[in-house]
Structures are given as C-alpha cells and as structure tokens.
Design an enzyme around this catalytic site. Structure first.
Site: not given
Length: 327
Positions: A29, A58, A60, A82-83, A87, A89, A129
């Site tokens: 992403e 977007l 995952e 991204q974070f 993860i 999904p 996050h």
C-alpha cells in the site's frame, strides 16, 4: 562502510538486491509513488519501474495472496504490510498457504517471499498501530520470523531472508527506525538466519531480547553495572529458527536469565525461551527465570511508556534474580 539508520538499512538492502536479482518485486500500500508510510521504499520505483514496485489496493489478504502466486511462479516477492496490526486479514494466506506449500507439495514447491512489516510501539499509535504479535507466527510451522535491532543486522538479515527458499516474516521495530544509527557494510552483507548476537558480554546474568528491547536492555545493563551487576545481553535476531545453543551457553555461563519483550506476557515468545532454559539448563540456574513484557491489555495510546518495558523495569527484574539467593 556507511552510517545509516535502521530504516535506511532497509532501503539499502532492497535497492541492492533488486539491482542484483530482477526476480525481486515489491508490492504494498502506497509503497511506489509515496515510498511507503515510513519511506522505506522511497525512490525505488524511479529506479526499477512500476512493474517491480507495485502500489496495491488496501487489501492485505490480496497483497499476500498475490505474493504467494508470484513466489510459486519463480519471482521473489517482498510484500509490505503497512503496520503489523493490519496483517490479520492476511492471516489465512500466511498460515494456511505460504507456510504450508513446501509440506503440501512434498517439497516440489517452495514459497520464497519476505513479508516486511513495521511492528511495536513507541510512536503513540495506540492499539491499531503498535502491536507485537510475533508469537502468532512463531507458532506456525513453515514460517521464519526475523527481528533486527541494529542497522547492520537489518541489512544483513533482510538480504538473507530474500534469498531464503521459504517464507519469512521480517518484523521491523519502528520505534528505532530513525533513532538508532550505525555502520553498515556497503554492497554484499549477509547475516545468517538462526544465529543470535552477543550484544554485551557479562558474567552475572543473561538478558535475552530482540528488536527495540535490545537497546532498552543495554540501558538497563548500564544501570546494573553501576550497582556491581555484570549483565550479558543476547540479541536473538531470529525467533524462528531460534539459536538455542547461544541461549543455553549464556545461561550455563551466568546461571541467571531475564527475558525482555514488548508483546504482552501471556502467550508471548518469552515463555518459549523460558521453557527451553527450564528443560535443558535448569541445573545451571541460581534463581528464577523472569520475564519483563507488555501488560495483558490492548496497547494504550496515552500510557504506552508505562505499557512498554523500560530500563527501570528490566533493572528491577535483574535485581530480583541476582538477589534471589540472598533470601
């Protein structure tokens, strides 16, 4: 040698391996035009083109599923999540697909891919996050789990991970992305997976840590040194495969163990390390095995400095273990 931050070492490793191997493809992403949320892939699309640095939706599960297909057909994909908090999904794709292909195909297929993801607290990101859930993936046969703590190790471990024939989860401690700098070898630099690093020699007690907790442990060791306690620090670097030999050698040397991680304590990977020590080196112990970890709560936004282990909490654990034989 060049001085770099940890995030700079990530970029350097990706740049080096993409130039060396045209099978290496990045996807995630906002990683192309924007260079990712932490700018780890900044400038790579300009050098290698949009066919090798791909912006994705977007989604995952789609990112990891696409990377699995790429890996099975001969590429070396490096998907970025991204974070780490995002993860989940993709959990099914990672655990039931990527990690299982060697086994389910009887060794006919491997799945060479590296899932890069920033993890952990330290940026006031709250519970969406800041998570450190490495234990989920350490419990998944077929996955390797790598967590660097220095810029040099970041480059060396990432290059080793990209060249590994099996899937690797490469967790990057974002708390120290730009706060820790160090000399990094230019060009080729490989750090083998499965080998711990002795960050500090000591004789009174062993501290086992990874990621941003290594520097916290070093600060605690400095405080302990002022009180006459000589701590050894073992930076595990890879949790799977785990360097049991280094763990046991250190404990047999010092007779005491403290384990430090920022994930919550219950079910954390520190329990596995404690079990290994108890099973294989209990006759060397002179005190209890103590874990210093995050609390068993969702990650807080306003109290993250209390939630995350600090040097003071590690020092208290060190003093507890060293003082055990006095009671």
């Amino acid at each position: 040698m060049s001085e770099m931050t940890l995030i700079g070492a990530v970029t350097d490793a990706l740049n080096y391996e993409m130039a060396k191997d045209d099978r290496v493809v990045l996807l995630g992403e906002d990683i192309a035009k924007n260079g990712g949320v932490f700018r780890a892939t900044d400038g790579l699309v300009d050098r290698f083109g949009a066919d090798r640095v791909l912006d994705t939706p977007l989604a995952e599960s789609g990112i990891i599923g696409t990377a699995v297909g790429m890996a099975l057909y001969g590429l070396r994909p490096i998907p970025e999540i991204q974070f780490m908090d995002f993860i989940y999904p993709a959990f099914d794709q990672i655990v039931n697909e990527a990690a299982k292909f060697r086994y389910r195909s009887g060794g006919q297929y491997t799945c060479p891919m590296v899932i890069r993801t920033p993890y952990g607290g330290g940026i006031r990101g709250g519970h969406y996050h800041s998570q450190s859930t490495e234990a989920f993936f350490c419990h998944t046969p077929g996955m390797k789990v790598v967590i660097p703590s220095t810029p040099a190790d970041t480059k060396g471990l990432l290059l080793a991970a990209i060249r590994d024939p099996d899937p690797v989860l490469f967790m990057e401690p974002k708390r120290i992305y730009r706060t820790i700098k160090g000399e990094v070898p230019d060009g080729e630099h490989i750090v083998p997976l499965g080998k711990a690093r002795t960050a500090r020699e000591g004789g009174d007690l062993s501290i086992f840590a990874w990621g941003s907790m290594v520097s916290i442990s070093e600060k605690a060791a400095d405080l302990a040194k002022a009180k006459g306690i000589d701590c050894e620090i073992i930076d595990l670097r890879t949790l799977v495969p785990l360097d049991e030999e280094a763990i046991l050698a250190s404990v047999r040397k010092t007779g005491r163990a403290v384990i430090v991680h920022e994930a919550c304590k219950t079910g954390g990977f520190g329990g596995e390390i404690a079990a290994i020590i108890a099973e294989k080196a209990i006759d060397s112990l002179e005190g209890p095995i103590v874990r210093v970890a995050g609390f068993d709560t969702p990650f807080p936004y306003t109290l993250e400095n209390i939630y995350m282990p600090g040097a003071d909490r590690v020092l208290r654990a060190v003093e507890k273990v060293v003082g055990y034989d006095q009671f």
